[in-house]
Motif scaffolding. Structure first.
Motif, PDB file in Angstrom:
ATOM      1  N   VAL A  71       0.854  -1.190   0.000  1.00  0.00           N
ATOM      2  CA  VAL A  71       0.000   0.000   0.000  1.00  0.00           C
ATOM      3  C   VAL A  71       0.888   1.238   0.000  1.00  0.00           C
ATOM      4  O   VAL A  71       1.795   1.369   0.832  1.00  0.00           O
ATOM      5  CB  VAL A  71      -0.928   0.018   1.228  1.00  0.00           C
ATOM      6  CG1 VAL A  71      -1.815   1.258   1.207  1.00  0.00           C
ATOM      7  CG2 VAL A  71      -1.773  -1.254   1.271  1.00  0.00           C
ATOM      8  N   GLU A  72       0.619   2.129  -0.938  1.00  0.00           N
ATOM      9  CA  GLU A  72       1.380   3.379  -1.000  1.00  0.00           C
ATOM     10  C   GLU A  72       0.421   4.558  -0.999  1.00  0.00           C
ATOM     11  O   GLU A  72      -0.660   4.518  -1.587  1.00  0.00           O
ATOM     12  CB  GLU A  72       2.283   3.404  -2.236  1.00  0.00           C
ATOM     13  CG  GLU A  72       1.591   3.140  -3.554  1.00  0.00           C
ATOM     14  CD  GLU A  72       2.573   3.011  -4.716  1.00  0.00           C
ATOM     15  OE1 GLU A  72       3.506   2.179  -4.627  1.00  0.00           O
ATOM     16  OE2 GLU A  72       2.394   3.740  -5.720  1.00  0.00           O
ATOM     17  N   THR A  73       0.838   5.626  -0.302  1.00  0.00           N
ATOM     18  CA  THR A  73       0.061   6.848  -0.295  1.00  0.00           C
ATOM     19  C   THR A  73       1.021   8.033  -0.286  1.00  0.00           C
ATOM     20  O   THR A  73       2.229   7.863  -0.121  1.00  0.00           O
ATOM     21  CB  THR A  73      -0.926   6.902   0.882  1.00  0.00           C
ATOM     22  OG1 THR A  73      -1.834   7.998   0.684  1.00  0.00           O
ATOM     23  CG2 THR A  73      -0.232   7.052   2.224  1.00  0.00           C
ATOM     24  N   PHE A  89       1.335  11.550   8.218  1.00  0.00           N
ATOM     25  CA  PHE A  89       1.410  10.091   8.297  1.00  0.00           C
ATOM     26  C   PHE A  89       0.331   9.553   9.240  1.00  0.00           C
ATOM     27  O   PHE A  89      -0.362   8.580   8.922  1.00  0.00           O
ATOM     28  CB  PHE A  89       2.800   9.660   8.772  1.00  0.00           C
ATOM     29  CG  PHE A  89       2.923   8.185   9.032  1.00  0.00           C
ATOM     30  CD1 PHE A  89       3.187   7.301   7.998  1.00  0.00           C
ATOM     31  CD2 PHE A  89       2.760   7.672  10.318  1.00  0.00           C
ATOM     32  CE1 PHE A  89       3.286   5.940   8.232  1.00  0.00           C
ATOM     33  CE2 PHE A  89       2.859   6.314  10.560  1.00  0.00           C
ATOM     34  CZ  PHE A  89       3.127   5.440   9.510  1.00  0.00           C
ATOM     35  N   ASP A  90       0.186  10.203  10.385  1.00  0.00           N
ATOM     36  CA  ASP A  90      -0.836   9.759  11.339  1.00  0.00           C
ATOM     37  C   ASP A  90      -2.230   9.866  10.722  1.00  0.00           C
ATOM     38  O   ASP A  90      -3.081   8.984  10.911  1.00  0.00           O
ATOM     39  CB  ASP A  90      -0.769  10.594  12.614  1.00  0.00           C
ATOM     40  CG  ASP A  90       0.490  10.312  13.426  1.00  0.00           C
ATOM     41  OD1 ASP A  90       1.082   9.229  13.257  1.00  0.00           O
ATOM     42  OD2 ASP A  90       0.880  11.188  14.230  1.00  0.00           O
ATOM     43  N   LEU A  96      -6.556   4.896   6.527  1.00  0.00           N
ATOM     44  CA  LEU A  96      -6.338   3.594   5.895  1.00  0.00           C
ATOM     45  C   LEU A  96      -6.578   2.440   6.859  1.00  0.00           C
ATOM     46  O   LEU A  96      -6.814   1.306   6.416  1.00  0.00           O
ATOM     47  CB  LEU A  96      -4.906   3.508   5.362  1.00  0.00           C
ATOM     48  CG  LEU A  96      -4.581   4.358   4.137  1.00  0.00           C
ATOM     49  CD1 LEU A  96      -3.073   4.493   3.967  1.00  0.00           C
ATOM     50  CD2 LEU A  96      -5.206   3.755   2.875  1.00  0.00           C
ATOM     51  N   GLY A  97      -6.507   2.717   8.145  1.00  0.00           N
ATOM     52  CA  GLY A  97      -6.633   1.648   9.129  1.00  0.00           C
ATOM     53  C   GLY A  97      -5.401   0.764   9.173  1.00  0.00           C
ATOM     54  O   GLY A  97      -5.497  -0.424   9.490  1.00  0.00           O
ATOM     55  N   LEU A  98      -4.243   1.331   8.880  1.00  0.00           N
ATOM     56  CA  LEU A  98      -2.990   0.580   8.842  1.00  0.00           C
ATOM     57  C   LEU A  98      -2.003   1.161   9.842  1.00  0.00           C
ATOM     58  O   LEU A  98      -2.018   2.354  10.120  1.00  0.00           O
ATOM     59  CB  LEU A  98      -2.369   0.637   7.443  1.00  0.00           C
ATOM     60  CG  LEU A  98      -3.211   0.098   6.292  1.00  0.00           C
ATOM     61  CD1 LEU A  98      -2.486   0.320   4.970  1.00  0.00           C
ATOM     62  CD2 LEU A  98      -3.521  -1.382   6.485  1.00  0.00           C
ATOM     63  N   GLU A  99      -1.129   0.316  10.346  1.00  0.00           N
ATOM     64  CA  GLU A  99      -0.057   0.790  11.228  1.00  0.00           C
ATOM     65  C   GLU A  99       1.203   1.108  10.435  1.00  0.00           C
ATOM     66  O   GLU A  99       1.958   2.011  10.807  1.00  0.00           O
ATOM     67  CB  GLU A  99       0.249  -0.264  12.298  1.00  0.00           C
ATOM     68  CG  GLU A  99      -0.890  -0.487  13.287  1.00  0.00           C
ATOM     69  CD  GLU A  99      -0.513  -1.453  14.387  1.00  0.00           C
ATOM     70  OE1 GLU A  99       0.650  -1.944  14.378  1.00  0.00           O
ATOM     71  OE2 GLU A  99      -1.362  -1.736  15.245  1.00  0.00           O
ATOM     72  N   THR A 129      13.265   5.000   9.522  1.00  0.00           N
ATOM     73  CA  THR A 129      14.114   4.551  10.619  1.00  0.00           C
ATOM     74  C   THR A 129      13.296   3.891  11.723  1.00  0.00           C
ATOM     75  O   THR A 129      13.700   2.875  12.305  1.00  0.00           O
ATOM     76  CB  THR A 129      14.893   5.746  11.211  1.00  0.00           C
ATOM     77  OG1 THR A 129      15.753   6.275  10.207  1.00  0.00           O
ATOM     78  CG2 THR A 129      15.720   5.327  12.421  1.00  0.00           C
ATOM     79  N   ASP A 130      12.116   4.449  11.974  1.00  0.00           N
ATOM     80  CA  ASP A 130      11.249   3.935  13.041  1.00  0.00           C
ATOM     81  C   ASP A 130      10.477   2.683  12.636  1.00  0.00           C
ATOM     82  O   ASP A 130       9.756   2.109  13.462  1.00  0.00           O
ATOM     83  CB  ASP A 130      10.255   5.014  13.472  1.00  0.00           C
ATOM     84  CG  ASP A 130      10.922   6.208  14.138  1.00  0.00           C
ATOM     85  OD1 ASP A 130      12.097   6.082  14.550  1.00  0.00           O
ATOM     86  OD2 ASP A 130      10.275   7.276  14.237  1.00  0.00           O
ATOM     87  N   GLY A 131      10.580   2.283  11.375  1.00  0.00           N
ATOM     88  CA  GLY A 131       9.876   1.094  10.914  1.00  0.00           C
ATOM     89  C   GLY A 131       8.403   1.301  10.654  1.00  0.00           C
ATOM     90  O   GLY A 131       7.644   0.337  10.516  1.00  0.00           O
ATOM     91  N   ARG A 132       7.983   2.554  10.569  1.00  0.00           N
ATOM     92  CA  ARG A 132       6.562   2.826  10.339  1.00  0.00           C
ATOM     93  C   ARG A 132       6.233   2.864   8.845  1.00  0.00           C
ATOM     94  O   ARG A 132       5.069   2.802   8.460  1.00  0.00           O
ATOM     95  CB  ARG A 132       6.160   4.136  11.019  1.00  0.00           C
ATOM     96  CG  ARG A 132       6.433   4.115  12.522  1.00  0.00           C
ATOM     97  CD  ARG A 132       5.896   5.344  13.198  1.00  0.00           C
ATOM     98  NE  ARG A 132       4.436   5.289  13.291  1.00  0.00           N
ATOM     99  CZ  ARG A 132       3.684   6.312  13.691  1.00  0.00           C
ATOM    100  NH1 ARG A 132       4.256   7.471  13.989  1.00  0.00           N
ATOM    101  NH2 ARG A 132       2.379   6.183  13.745  1.00  0.00           N
TER     102      ARG A 132
END
Length: 293
Positions: A71-73, A89-90, A96-99, A129-132
């Motif tokens: 998924v890309e936005t 991002f938040d 999207l309901g995604l983490e 870097t944070d893996g988000r």
């Protein structure tokens, strides 16, 4: 088997995706559900499209495991700046309901406020870097924008999503992307934008060169154009809300264009852009507030 592409950070993504640009919010969930049933696993949206929520609804309804989806936005220019982009991002993940977002992209270079652009990109680097996010990229960045960004960036963008179709091939920009290991992802890959922003007397869908090649392979003009992208190593994200077209655009792996056919399509370039000139995108002209929910 549909092709995949390994990005410059090692992440693997499907080469062919499904886009929802200009898909009305009320029609988005159904269109994306249809795409996922058809077999698409790459979905492209953007905050400015106003339909991220519909994409999320379709993902949840589909039953497709999250790890099988890409998924890309994209962040819109009103949300550029380091803190603003972290907040963007938040907003996107909430809709999207995604983490985790697989590919997070800056939508435009915003050349008249490039400090805000680089601040936004630093936020993307932090999210990586944070893996988000799993990969970060840009969209509509011309060679000079890329050069200016790379002077300040720590992470080379994985993707530059740009207008590419047979009537506007952007070969110089594609070469600049390739020189840095940046994947070119084509928006309006079959030239649909030319139908409502360009020369209405000429269409990629009825172009005699493309139609002739399609007839040789028993395919449609759209399928030939998508095959052209894939064989030249690009990602492409066609859009449609019609189930028959969604299926047609996915059915592009059972034939191959020869070199002369690829060259003939390359030769159709007019140099005429269908979308906005990235150099002219400013907050004054293109401001669009992105709602929280």
């Amino acid at each position: 088997m549909h092709p995949t592409i390994r990005l410059n950070n090692g992440v693997v993504m499907p080469a062919l995706g499904f886009g929802v640009f200009q898909t009305p919010p009320e029609a988005t969930a159904q269109a994306v559900e249809t795409a996922l049933r058809t077999g698409y696993r790459l979905i492209d949206t953007a905050a400015s499209y106003g339909n991220e929520r519909g994409v999320g609804e379709a993902i949840r309804a589909s039953g497709v495991p999250r790890e099988d989806l890409f998924v890309e936005t994209k962040v819109w220019i009103d949300d550029y700046g380091y803190d603003e982009t972290l907040h963007a991002f938040d907003k996107s993940t909430r809709k999207l309901g995604l983490e985790v977002i697989d590919l997070f992209i800056l939508h435009q270079p915003l050349p008249t406020a490039f400090d805000r652009t680089t601040g936004a990109y630093r936020a993307l680097e932090q999210l990586l870097t944070d893996g988000r996010v799993r990969a970060i990229g840009v969209s509509n960045f011309m060679p000079d924008h890329l050069a200016a960004l790379l002077e300040r960036a720590e992470v080379i963008p994985a993707v530059n999503q740009i207008e590419v179709h047979p009537y506007f091939t952007q070969s110089t920009l594609r070469s600049a992307n390739a020189a840095h290991g940046i994947l070119t992802q084509a928006w309006s890959p079959i030239g649909g934008i030319t139908a409502y922003r360009g020369d209405e007397t000429r269409s990629t869908f009825t172009d005699p060169v493309i139609v002739g090649i399609a007839e040789q392979h028993g395919k449609t003009a759209a399928q030939v154009m998508l095959r052209w992208h894939l064989q030249q190593g690009r990602s492409a994200i066609p859009k449609s809300v019609r189930p028959d077209r969604i299926a047609e655009n996915f059915d592009v792996v059972d034939f191959e264009l020869v070199d002369d056919e690829l060259a003939a399509i390359d030769g159709l370039d007019t140099g005429v852009r269908g979308g906005p000139d990235p150099a002219e995108v400013t907050l004054e002209k293109f401001s669009r507030e992105i709602p929280e929910n």
